[in-house]
Scaffold this active site. Structure first.
Site, short mmCIF file in Angstrom:
data_model
loop_
_atom_site.label_atom_id
_atom_site.label_comp_id
_atom_site.label_asym_id
_atom_site.label_seq_id
_atom_site.Cartn_x
_atom_site.Cartn_y
_atom_site.Cartn_z
N LYS A 131 40.10 15.29 -160.36
CA LYS A 131 39.70 14.45 -159.24
C LYS A 131 39.26 13.08 -159.75
CE LYS A 131 38.37 13.90 -154.88
NZ LYS A 131 39.32 12.78 -154.87
N LYS A 150 30.61 13.92 -163.72
CA LYS A 150 30.01 13.73 -162.38
C LYS A 150 30.25 14.95 -161.49
CE LYS A 150 30.28 9.54 -160.81
NZ LYS A 150 30.63 8.29 -160.12
N LYS A 209 41.39 9.94 -163.59
CA LYS A 209 41.32 8.56 -163.10
C LYS A 209 42.69 7.95 -163.25
CE LYS A 209 38.10 5.76 -161.53
NZ LYS A 209 36.90 6.14 -160.78
N ASP A 232 39.49 3.48 -155.49
CA ASP A 232 38.54 2.93 -156.47
C ASP A 232 38.60 1.42 -156.29
OD1 ASP A 232 36.82 3.83 -158.88
OD2 ASP A 232 38.01 2.24 -159.76
N THR A 245 27.86 8.01 -150.42
CA THR A 245 27.34 7.69 -151.76
C THR A 245 25.88 7.26 -151.65
OG1 THR A 245 29.56 7.00 -152.39
CG2 THR A 245 27.76 6.28 -153.81
N ASN A 273 29.17 -1.73 -149.92
CA ASN A 273 29.16 -0.46 -149.22
C ASN A 273 27.96 0.38 -149.66
OD1 ASN A 273 29.98 2.60 -149.72
ND2 ASN A 273 30.89 1.95 -147.80
N SER A 308 34.13 13.45 -150.83
CA SER A 308 35.58 13.48 -151.05
C SER A 308 36.05 14.92 -151.22
CB SER A 308 35.95 12.70 -152.32
OG SER A 308 35.80 11.33 -152.08
P1 NAD Z 1 31.61 -3.15 -152.78
O1 NAD Z 1 32.75 -3.97 -153.23
O2 NAD Z 1 31.52 -2.69 -151.37
O3 NAD Z 1 30.24 -3.92 -153.06
C1 NAD Z 1 29.93 -4.56 -154.23
C2 NAD Z 1 28.79 -5.53 -153.94
O4 NAD Z 1 28.38 -6.11 -155.15
C3 NAD Z 1 29.19 -6.69 -153.02
O5 NAD Z 1 28.16 -6.90 -152.10
C4 NAD Z 1 29.28 -7.87 -153.96
O6 NAD Z 1 28.96 -9.08 -153.31
C5 NAD Z 1 28.23 -7.49 -154.96
N1 NAD Z 1 28.37 -8.15 -156.23
C6 NAD Z 1 29.49 -8.53 -156.89
N2 NAD Z 1 29.15 -9.14 -158.03
C7 NAD Z 1 27.81 -9.13 -158.10
C8 NAD Z 1 26.86 -9.58 -159.03
N3 NAD Z 1 27.24 -10.21 -160.12
N4 NAD Z 1 25.57 -9.35 -158.78
C9 NAD Z 1 25.18 -8.73 -157.64
N5 NAD Z 1 26.02 -8.29 -156.73
C10 NAD Z 1 27.31 -8.49 -156.95
O7 NAD Z 1 31.55 -1.91 -153.79
P2 NAD Z 1 30.82 -0.52 -153.60
O8 NAD Z 1 31.81 0.48 -153.13
O9 NAD Z 1 29.53 -0.70 -152.88
O10 NAD Z 1 30.53 -0.15 -155.12
C11 NAD Z 1 29.41 -0.67 -155.82
C12 NAD Z 1 29.22 0.15 -157.09
O11 NAD Z 1 29.03 1.51 -156.77
C13 NAD Z 1 30.39 0.11 -158.07
O12 NAD Z 1 29.88 0.17 -159.38
C14 NAD Z 1 31.14 1.39 -157.77
O13 NAD Z 1 31.90 1.85 -158.88
C15 NAD Z 1 29.97 2.31 -157.48
N6 NAD Z 1 30.34 3.49 -156.71
C16 NAD Z 1 30.83 3.38 -155.45
C17 NAD Z 1 31.11 4.54 -154.73
C18 NAD Z 1 31.61 4.45 -153.30
O14 NAD Z 1 31.66 5.48 -152.66
N7 NAD Z 1 31.91 3.27 -152.78
C19 NAD Z 1 30.93 5.80 -155.30
C20 NAD Z 1 30.41 5.88 -156.58
C21 NAD Z 1 30.10 4.73 -157.28
#
Ligand code: NAD
Length: 405
Positions: free
Chosen positions: A49, A73, A85, A125, A169, A200, A342
């Protein structure tokens, strides 16, 4: 752990790595070749996954490392899935919608024999989304000649996606914070929180924690952040962003415009670097990897770090946090609510069921609570950090299911 040496050898590399060339007919009639990868690390606990990333910097090593991370994880939260991945070296913003669709379908044409709801289940991703997942599922089903909606998760709801996935998340992270608060006797109303990254994950996290009574004092996005020690309302901060392009912070008293705030008032603009160093109780990095480094770790004042982003703390910084007694709830636990839901999507697709958001969250909560407490107990048993505790627990599970012939 006294791990069997043979298990250690098995876990040192992925089970299978695919490198594929994807020819795509571009809108101008030329054919361009894109390189794609899929790393299937370990399936001792269930089908592989892991997400598919579209990024110009994708490398095979990165994809392999992320597939190991997924193995850990999934095992940490005890879902019946292994780790994988995928990625394509591409800047998706440079492709037309048609080119993006042809490339996404082309990727599936090259890897379809190795995926499926009982083999390997991709998901979105970086720079991939439910629309792309829909194209991939469709292409896969055309190739196998039958329906298999569980081949891919992160689909749109209308296409078999799960209710509750969007906030899963963050919700999982909130369940971890609640458990942490019980262990450390934290009172939400007296606990300050800074969230880096209002995307998000960070956006929902800030709103859900505020709903629990936590005092959110700082928020940021890629353009920078805001800090108000009297508190920031995440909903209103976002409203201001929508109206003015920047996060705002001073809506608690009903005033919401940046310019209306007195210059010497409590609300300040902070950079993303400064946000990490604020005097808060809980720091939530929810944006990018490698944010807390050996350079800035000495200035981090938070007592607790809840890693919602993947890999926000470098290994060197992690060591220094450990020395300073700062408790880190590691990414493989804190943000595992996403992959858990998921997995629920996959389960619903396989059984032909549809669960409501309430049902999804009712299943998620005990899984996160159990995982948190198991990791906590393992860390105490071995006298290690929560990150090490999560790895021990996860590797134990994988090792117990690994058959050496
Ligand atoms: P996203 O693209 O929705 O949000 C990312 C946010 O980070 C945006 O608001 C952006 O403006 C901000 N950002 C970008 N550069 C930045 C910086 N230099 N400093 C501060 N903020 C900054 O992405 P997401 O889905 O919220 O994912 C965020 C993190 O969580 C990632 O590391 C992702 O791998 C991890 N993650 C997400 C999920 C999921 O379900 N979406 C699950 C597990 C892990």
């Amino acid at each position: 752990m006294n791990l069997d040496k043979n298990i250690y050898e098995i876990l040192k590399q992925p089970d299978r790595v695919l490198t594929v060339s994807i020819p795509v007919k571009m809108d101008n009639g030329e054919v361009k070749i894109f390189t794609g990868y899929r790393s299937q690390y370990n399936n001792a606990l269930g089908p592989y996954k892991g997400g598919i990333r579209y990024h110009w910097n994708v490398t095979l090593d990165e994809v392999k490392a992320l597939s190991f991370w997924m193995t850990i994880k999934c095992a940490t939260v005890n879902i019946p899935m292994g780790g994988s991945k995928g990625g394509i070296i591409v800047n998706p913003k440079e492709l037309s919608p048609g080119e993006l669709e042809r490339m996404s379908r082309g990727y599936i044409q090259k890897i379809w024999r190795e995926i499926g709801s009982d083999k390997d289940v991709p998901a979105p991703d970086v720079y991939t989304n439910p629309t792309i997942m829909g194209w991939m599922r469709d292409e896969f089903e055309k190739l196998i000649g039958k329906k298999d909606p569980g081949v891919i998760t992160g689909k749109a709801i209308a296409d078999g996606g799960s209710e509750g996935r969007e906030k899963a998340t963050a919700q999982g992270g909130v369940y971890c914070v609640r458990e942490l608060a019980k262990k450390k006797g934290l009172k939400p109303t007296e606990t300050t929180v800074a969230v880096q990254g209002m995307g998000n994950v960070g956006g929902y996290m800030a709103k859900l924690l505020a709903k629990d009574g936590y005092k959110i004092v700082a928020l940021s996005d890629s353009k920078g952040g805001v800090y108000n020690q009297d508190g920031v309302d995440p909903d209103k901060a976002e409203e201001i962003k929508k109206a003015g392009g920047m996060l705002g912070c001073y809506c608690l008293g009903g005033v919401c415009a940046l310019e209306e705030m007195p210059k010497d008032g409590p609300c300040k603009h902070v950079s993303n670097e400064d946000l990490l160093e604020l005097p808060v109780d809980i720091l939530v990095p929810a944006a990018l990897e490698n944010q807390i480094t050996k350079e800035n770790v000495g200035r981090v004042k938070a007592k607790y770090i809840v890693e919602m982003a993947n890999g926000p703390t470098t290994p060197e910084a992690d060591e220094l946090l450990k020395e300073r007694g700062i408790i880190v709830v590691p990414d493989v636990l804190a943000n595992a609510g996403g992959v858990t839901v998921s997995c629920f999507e996959w389960e619903q697709n396989n059984k032909g069921e549809r669960w409501t958001e309430e049902q999804v969250l009712a299943k998620l909560e005990p899984m996160m609570v159990n995982a948190f407490n198991e990791v906590w107990d393992t860390a105490e048993k071995y006298g290690v950090t929560l990150r090490e505790g999560a790895f021990v627990k996860a590797i134990e599970r994988v090792a117990n299911k690994t058959v050496i012939k």
